[in-house]
Write an enzyme that holds these catalytic residues in place. Structure first.
Site, short mmCIF file in Angstrom:
data_model
loop_
_atom_site.label_atom_id
_atom_site.label_comp_id
_atom_site.label_asym_id
_atom_site.label_seq_id
_atom_site.Cartn_x
_atom_site.Cartn_y
_atom_site.Cartn_z
N HIS A 88 -13.69 -2.16 21.72
CA HIS A 88 -15.08 -2.35 22.14
C HIS A 88 -15.56 -1.18 23.00
CE1 HIS A 88 -14.65 -6.97 21.49
NE2 HIS A 88 -14.73 -6.28 20.38
N ASP A 143 -14.55 -9.73 16.01
CA ASP A 143 -14.69 -8.86 17.17
C ASP A 143 -15.27 -7.53 16.68
OD1 ASP A 143 -12.54 -7.69 15.84
OD2 ASP A 143 -11.31 -7.43 17.64
#
Length: 259
Positions: A88, A143
């Site tokens: 991320h 994700d």
């Protein structure tokens, strides 16, 4: 960078290659960490004017390395969170860096690889590429920013179908749905992506950076707020060296030279 990532910068273009071909370029802790390091290097280097991301071998990225996950044991929650944090971080840096990100999808993109593939500013797909989320097939949830990008790219209903059913799209379908920008023959993918990066690297870095910022913030702003941001940005650009060069070049009927 280490062995999981190939990274080089030449003539204003940063080239990042996922380099675990024997594992389908699947994400383990090392690959996620090195991708974050590469993204940070691109963000901090003012000489980088375009970034190309692709995979080594026959797959773009198979997602998370489930063989590695199986070995986490009681540490699974901590280990997967750390890996997701690094992934991320990379995607956030790619989204907010000045340089546009070109993703060249050279083969199957699944799971986190799917998420990474659609996070590019421009996505060029080989004609033999395939796209699938695949998370729920192994008891996982998505994700890598896919639940943010996907509804914006293809709409909520199609995003729901992909997330719940793990529908696989071929390159033509991905183009039709709006997941990718362009499809080219697999043998031409690298050169097509590099040609695009060269064009972007020759462009106005400040204006391209502002395009990224404007598009990223648009969905969270009211119309008048977005227009005010646009107005301030274009006014600053008009008085900046690249804006002055662009206008003067247009008036003189010559190609601009952005430095």
């Amino acid at each position: 960078m280490g062995n999981a990532i190939e990274f080089e910068v030449s003539e204003g273009i940063a080239r990042i290659v996922l380099n675990r071909p024997d594992a389908g370029n699947a994400f383990n802790a090392q690959l996620a960490r090195e991708l974050a390091e590469a993204a940070l290097a691109c963000d901090l280097d003012p000489s980088v004017r375009a970034v190309l991301l692709t995979g080594r071998g026959k797959m773009f990225c198979a997602g998370g390395d489930l063989k590695a996950f199986a070995g986490f044991g009681d540490e699974a929650t901590r280990c997967v969170k750390q890996l997701a944090d690094d992934l991320h971080k990379a995607i956030s840096l790619f989204a907010r860096m000045d340089a546009p990100l070109v993703v060249a999808v050279n083969g199957a993109a699944a799971g986190a690889g799917f998420s990474l593939s659609i996070a590019g500013d421009i996505v060029i797909s080989a004609d033999n590429a395939k796209f699938t989320m695949g998370y729920t097939a192994v008891g996982m949830s998505p994700d890598g920013s896919s639940t943010w990008y996907l509804p914006r790219l293809i709409g909520l209903r199609r995003a729901q179908e992909m997330a719940f059913t793990n529908r696989s799209l071929n390159a033509s379908e991905a183009l039709d749905w709006g997941l990718v920008t362009r499809v080219v023959p697999a043998a031409e993918l690298d050169e097509a992506a590099m040609d695009l990066c060269r064009r972007l690297a020759a462009g106005p870095r400040g204006a391209q950076a502002m395009v990224k910022k404007l598009l990223l913030c648009s969905s969270g702003n009211a119309l008048e707020v977005q227009m005010e941001i646009e107005g301030r940005a274009i006014a600053r650009a008009a008085g900046a060296p690249q804006g002055i060069e662009g206008v003067q070049a247009f008036a003189a009927r010559r190609a601009p030279v952005f430095r």
